[in-house]
Design an enzyme around this catalytic site. Sequence first.
Site, PDB file in Angstrom:
ATOM      1  CB  SER A 152      -1.013  -0.069   1.266  1.00  0.00           C
ATOM      2  OG  SER A 152      -1.480   1.250   1.387  1.00  0.00           O
ATOM      3  CE1 TYR A 167      -3.863  -2.226   5.214  1.00  0.00           C
ATOM      4  CE2 TYR A 167      -2.923  -0.242   4.507  1.00  0.00           C
ATOM      5  CZ  TYR A 167      -3.390  -1.557   4.258  1.00  0.00           C
ATOM      6  OH  TYR A 167      -3.585  -1.830   3.088  1.00  0.00           O
ATOM      7  CE  LYS A 171      -0.918  -4.133   3.543  1.00  0.00           C
ATOM      8  NZ  LYS A 171      -1.119  -5.368   2.661  1.00  0.00           N
TER       9      LYS A 171
HETATM   10  P1  NDP Z   1     -10.710  -7.080   1.972  1.00  0.00           P
HETATM   11  O1  NDP Z   1     -10.863  -6.662   3.258  1.00  0.00           O
HETATM   12  O2  NDP Z   1     -11.815  -6.797   0.943  1.00  0.00           O
HETATM   13  O3  NDP Z   1     -10.301  -8.775   1.820  1.00  0.00           O
HETATM   14  C1  NDP Z   1      -9.315  -8.954   2.530  1.00  0.00           C
HETATM   15  C2  NDP Z   1      -9.014 -10.559   2.299  1.00  0.00           C
HETATM   16  O4  NDP Z   1      -7.972 -10.850   3.115  1.00  0.00           O
HETATM   17  C3  NDP Z   1     -10.167 -11.324   2.566  1.00  0.00           C
HETATM   18  O5  NDP Z   1     -10.394 -12.603   1.490  1.00  0.00           O
HETATM   19  C4  NDP Z   1      -9.876 -11.894   4.066  1.00  0.00           C
HETATM   20  O6  NDP Z   1     -10.815 -13.187   4.096  1.00  0.00           O
HETATM   21  C5  NDP Z   1      -8.420 -12.100   3.888  1.00  0.00           C
HETATM   22  N1  NDP Z   1      -7.751 -12.469   5.186  1.00  0.00           N
HETATM   23  C6  NDP Z   1      -7.901 -11.281   6.182  1.00  0.00           C
HETATM   24  N2  NDP Z   1      -7.104 -11.886   7.066  1.00  0.00           N
HETATM   25  C7  NDP Z   1      -6.892 -13.216   6.756  1.00  0.00           C
HETATM   26  C8  NDP Z   1      -6.119 -14.351   7.562  1.00  0.00           C
HETATM   27  N3  NDP Z   1      -5.796 -14.247   8.718  1.00  0.00           N
HETATM   28  N4  NDP Z   1      -5.891 -15.456   6.887  1.00  0.00           N
HETATM   29  C9  NDP Z   1      -6.321 -15.350   5.345  1.00  0.00           C
HETATM   30  N5  NDP Z   1      -7.017 -14.565   4.708  1.00  0.00           N
HETATM   31  C10 NDP Z   1      -7.274 -13.419   5.460  1.00  0.00           C
HETATM   32  O7  NDP Z   1      -9.347  -6.271   1.200  1.00  0.00           O
HETATM   33  P2  NDP Z   1      -8.872  -6.020  -0.129  1.00  0.00           P
HETATM   34  O8  NDP Z   1      -9.300  -6.939  -1.299  1.00  0.00           O
HETATM   35  O9  NDP Z   1      -9.387  -4.385  -0.478  1.00  0.00           O
HETATM   36  O10 NDP Z   1      -7.370  -5.816  -0.183  1.00  0.00           O
HETATM   37  C11 NDP Z   1      -6.317  -6.757  -0.809  1.00  0.00           C
HETATM   38  C12 NDP Z   1      -5.000  -6.039  -0.553  1.00  0.00           C
HETATM   39  O11 NDP Z   1      -5.031  -4.915  -0.888  1.00  0.00           O
HETATM   40  C13 NDP Z   1      -4.563  -6.163   1.185  1.00  0.00           C
HETATM   41  O12 NDP Z   1      -3.284  -6.512   1.113  1.00  0.00           O
HETATM   42  C14 NDP Z   1      -4.731  -4.554   1.094  1.00  0.00           C
HETATM   43  O13 NDP Z   1      -3.901  -4.258   2.380  1.00  0.00           O
HETATM   44  C15 NDP Z   1      -4.432  -3.982  -0.069  1.00  0.00           C
HETATM   45  N6  NDP Z   1      -4.723  -2.521  -0.422  1.00  0.00           N
HETATM   46  C16 NDP Z   1      -6.063  -2.370  -0.579  1.00  0.00           C
HETATM   47  C17 NDP Z   1      -6.723  -1.055  -0.830  1.00  0.00           C
HETATM   48  C18 NDP Z   1      -8.072  -0.819  -1.044  1.00  0.00           C
HETATM   49  O14 NDP Z   1      -8.398   0.300  -1.353  1.00  0.00           O
HETATM   50  N7  NDP Z   1      -9.049  -1.757  -1.135  1.00  0.00           N
HETATM   51  C19 NDP Z   1      -5.809  -0.190  -1.009  1.00  0.00           C
HETATM   52  C20 NDP Z   1      -4.207  -0.546  -0.681  1.00  0.00           C
HETATM   53  C21 NDP Z   1      -3.972  -1.785  -0.324  1.00  0.00           C
HETATM   54  P3  NDP Z   1     -12.076 -13.221   5.122  1.00  0.00           P
HETATM   55  O15 NDP Z   1     -13.027 -13.078   3.905  1.00  0.00           O
HETATM   56  O16 NDP Z   1     -11.993 -14.711   5.529  1.00  0.00           O
HETATM   57  O17 NDP Z   1     -12.057 -12.123   6.201  1.00  0.00           O
END
Ligand code: NDP
Length: 244
Positions: A152, A167, A171
Amino acid sequence: MSRAPARFPDPALPRGSGRRALVTGANRGLGRAIALGLGRLGHHVIVGARQRAAGESAAAELQAEGLSAEWLALDIASADSIAQATVVLGTLDVLVNNAAILVDQGVPALQVPLEVVRRTFEVNTLGAIALMQACAPGMRTRGFGRIVNVSSDWGSQAMMAAHQLAYRLSKAALNSATRVFADELRGTGVLVNAMHPGWVQTEMGGANAVRTPEVAADTVLWLATLPGDGSTSGFFHDRQPHAW
Ligand code: NDP
C-alpha cells in the site's frame, strides 16, 4: 472512477501454462479478481481462504468458467494452518500475498492499542513472510518463482503521514521484507516485488473507492507473469515504479 478494462486480464500478458499460483485472501475483494485473472491466463489457481464456504465458492466460480482451481484452507495468521499447507506451498510457482487487515483506519497513533498493532503485523507482515519462507525454497530449486506482495502507499516511507499506524507499519515492513527476500533470491529465477493497488472497491476500500478490483489486479498479474529478466526488488503502481 476508473472503469474495468475492456478485457480482463490484459490479453497481451504471457500465459501461465499450468503454473501453480496461490493467492491469499482470494475469496473476496482484490484477491478474488487476481485469482480470476491468473486462472484466465492459464494458471492452476490455489484459492487461499480461511473459511471453507467462501473458499469453495471462489474456486467454484473459476471452475464454472472452465478454469483450473482448488480451495486451500489457509489462515495466514496461524502457524498451524500454514504448517498444514506445507506440501502445497512447496509446489508453487507463483505466490501472491494479498490477504491483509486494516483495523485502525482513521485512528491516531496516540490512541491505537498495541494489541491492534500486533494483530495487524501477524497478518499483514508475518503471514506474508511465513509464506515466502515456505514457498521460496521450492521455487529456488526449480529455478522459477514469482512472488507478489500486495502492499500500500500507506506503507511508503516517502508518503508516511498521520493515522493508521498499525497498517502503515505492517506494509512498510512488508516492503522491506520484499527487498530482503528479493536480494537473497537474486539470480535464482525467483523474482520478488511489491505493489500498491490504489483505492479499490472492496470491503476494505469501501463504497467511495475509485478503482475496480480488475483494474487494480492488472499490476499483480503483470508482476506474476514477468519474464526471467524482469524486475525484482521493485515497488510498483499501475506497472510503474512507486516511491518506497
Ligand atoms: P478485503 O478486506 O476486501 O479482503 C481481505 C481478504 O483478506 C479477505 O479475503 C480476507 O478473508 C483475507 N484475510 C484477512 N485476514 C486473513 C487471514 N488471517 N488469513 C487468510 N486470509 C485473511 O481487502 P482488499 O481486497 O481491499 O485488499 C487486498 C489487498 O490490497 C490487501 O493487502 C490490502 O492491504 C491491499 N490494499 C487495498 C486497498 C483498497 O483500497 N482496498 C488499498 C491499498 C492496499 P475473510 O473473508 O476470511 O475475512
